[in-house]
Design a protein around this motif. Structure first.
Motif: not given
Length: 109
Positions: A35-36, A45-46, A72-74
């Motif tokens: 995500x970061x 922004x978060x 973690x995004x996929x």
């Protein structure tokens, strides 16, 4: 894919930031991105990123995997393929002319 699923996916992708996030995840391949990393790459922004990731996940286009304190995004490539298949199903069925499928899918029907 049913029409309600396609509608949800297209609605999620119909917003510029979400489309940028999804494309970034597609480019990242099966490893996805933290995500970061997504926030930094797209200068978001978060809280804003979190909102858009939630919408993409609700539409079934991405998956999240916690990794310690990070997520973690996929991209869900099966969902993306299902959407493309839905959109191109019966392509040129009435005209009988081949070649109307987009790019790499031409001739694969």
């Amino acid at each position: 894919m049913e029409i309600k699923d396609a509608t949800a996916a297209l609605a999620a992708l119909g917003q510029a930031t979400r489309l940028a996030v999804f494309r970034l995840l597609v480019e990242a391949g099966p490893d996805g991105r933290l995500a970061g990393e997504i926030a930094e790459t797209l200068d978001l922004p978060g809280a804003t990123l979190s909102f858009h990731l939630k919408e993409l996940a609700a539409a079934g286009l991405i998956a999240a995997e916690p990794q310690g304190r990070a997520i973690r995004y996929r991209a869900d490539f099966a969902a993306m393929d299902a959407l493309i298949d839905f959109l191109t199903r019966n392509c040129c069925a009435e005209s009988g002319q081949p070649g109307c499928l987009p790019g790499a899918r031409r001739g694969c029907a």
